[in-house]
Design an enzyme around this catalytic site. Structure first.
Site, PDB file in Angstrom:
ATOM      1  CG  HIS A   1      -1.847   1.078   1.364  1.00  0.00           C
ATOM      2  ND1 HIS A   1      -1.767   2.036   2.354  1.00  0.00           N
ATOM      3  CD2 HIS A   1      -2.939   1.399   0.619  1.00  0.00           C
ATOM      4  CE1 HIS A   1      -2.762   2.886   2.228  1.00  0.00           C
ATOM      5  NE2 HIS A   1      -3.491   2.526   1.176  1.00  0.00           N
TER       6      HIS A   1
ATOM      7  CG  HIS B   1      -3.694   8.818  -0.160  1.00  0.00           C
ATOM      8  ND1 HIS B   1      -4.272   9.603   0.825  1.00  0.00           N
ATOM      9  CD2 HIS B   1      -4.541   7.767  -0.330  1.00  0.00           C
ATOM     10  CE1 HIS B   1      -5.392   9.052   1.230  1.00  0.00           C
ATOM     11  NE2 HIS B   1      -5.582   7.937   0.550  1.00  0.00           N
TER      12      HIS B   1
ATOM     13  CD  GLU C   1      -7.976   4.900  -4.486  1.00  0.00           C
ATOM     14  OE1 GLU C   1      -7.138   4.402  -3.694  1.00  0.00           O
ATOM     15  OE2 GLU C   1      -8.968   5.542  -4.114  1.00  0.00           O
TER      16      GLU C   1
ATOM     17  CD  GLN D   1      -6.645   0.705  -5.652  1.00  0.00           C
ATOM     18  OE1 GLN D   1      -7.318   0.466  -4.659  1.00  0.00           O
ATOM     19  NE2 GLN D   1      -5.332   0.953  -5.602  1.00  0.00           N
TER      20      GLN D   1
END
Ligand code: G3P
Ligand code: CA
Length: 311
Positions: free
Chosen positions: A45, A87, A154, A186
């Site tokens: 991650h 992120h 993502e 994702q």
């Protein structure tokens, strides 16, 4: 790569059927990628982000060195249209800048330090080489690891990143990451996944979900995006609706101390052709618990801990 659980799983049938890495001559790379998903997946991650600043090359280098199954990363788009790996919607938590990431050009973002915050927040893991770590472009990550890694990307905050899907598909195609079976995409936003599918129908997709107690009735769980009902109400048809465009679901496990999914949820998803990957699990006890429940993969900041549980 294929791995088998060291701990006893109550769902050994799923793993016993895992594909061999030796692809049959008539198995395409994409088919092989989907077969590989039948075995347990270690997903780093934001890289090995428990050990090095998240989303930096140091974090991805470490995860790659440890031979994880997927490098997880969040893609966003800069003011001048470049896809970067980052992120948060804003840059202050993990850099020495401030404001929305999408307001900055790549050149401006490259001037930031995304490593010093980690040393200050994690003195036990601090490393002087992290100081001055640069925000990465997706291109840089794909160029560094190429087909020697798989990427779990993502589309982060798609409503704040217009044009992200188009730019992402163009980069993935340029690096031959899709047909070669090296990428999963994702998103929490179903619309973003559907856009990805329209742009390239071969991209395997993962629907992210986030279950939490309803504000009206905290004894019932609801799902943030409305993609599925809460786990207590979910039916085969709900999973099948997701399985029409996705190969798996990425779910949270715990909300404020309460477990939100269980073995039945995982089993039912699997029976409806959906893998279940759970984020973000950093404690060994929780890893073991989810593996006993039959989960198909875990996102973790500590892939070293997870790798100790699989062979
Ligand atoms: O992508 C899985 C997990 O990373 C989703 O949560 O906030 O860490 O991107 P987040
Ligand atoms: Ca993510």
């Amino acid at each position: 790569m294929q791995r088998h659980l060291l701990i006893i799983s109550t769902t050994v049938g799923l793993f016993a059927g895992a594909a061999s890495t030796s692809a049959l001559a008539d198995t395409s790379p994409l088919e092989q990628q989907l077969k590989d998903l039948a075995s347990f997946q270690v997903i780093a991650h934001r890289g090995a982000s428990g050990h090095a600043p998240e989303s930096t090359m140091a974090a991805y280098e470490l995860a790659h060195e440890w031979d994880v199954d997927y490098l997880e990363l969040d893609a966003q788009i800069t003011a001048d249209g470049e896809v970067v790996v980052f992120h948060d919607d804003t840059i202050e938590r993990t850099s020495n800048g401030e404001g929305a990431i999408t307001d900055y050009t790549l050149e401006e973002l490259k001037a930031l330090d995304t490593g010093t915050w980690f040393n200050e927040a994690n003195p036990g893991s601090a490393d002087p080489t992290f100081v001055g770590a640069k925000i990465l472009t997706l291109d840089e990550v794909l160029e560094r690891f190429g087909h020697d890694a798989r990427y779990y990307i993502e589309t982060k905050s798609p409503h704040l990143n217009p044009g992200l899907e188009e730019a992402l598909v163009a980069i993935l195609e340029e690096h031959d990451m899709i047909d070669s079976g090296h990428v999963l995409v994702q998103s929490f936003e179903q619309e973003s996944l559907q856009k990805m599918h329209q742009l390239n129908e071969n991209v395997p997709l993962i629907q992210l979900v986030w279950y939490y107690p309803s504000e009206e009735d905290d004894s019932r769980l609801v799902e943030w995006t409305g993609v599925t009902p809460g786990p207590a109400d979910i039916a085969d048809e709900d999973f099948q609706a997701v399985a029409e465009y996705a190969v798996g679901i990425g779910s949270n496990f715990i909300y404020e101390g309460q477990e939100v999914i269980d073995a039945d949820f995982i089993r039912q998803a699997n029976e409806n052709d959906l893998q279940v990957h759970v984020y973000t699990i950093n404690e060994t006890d929780e890893m073991k618990r989810l593996m006993d429940m039959g989960v198909n993969g875990l996102f973790t900041n500590y892939p070293d801990r997870l790798l100790e549980l699989v062979e």
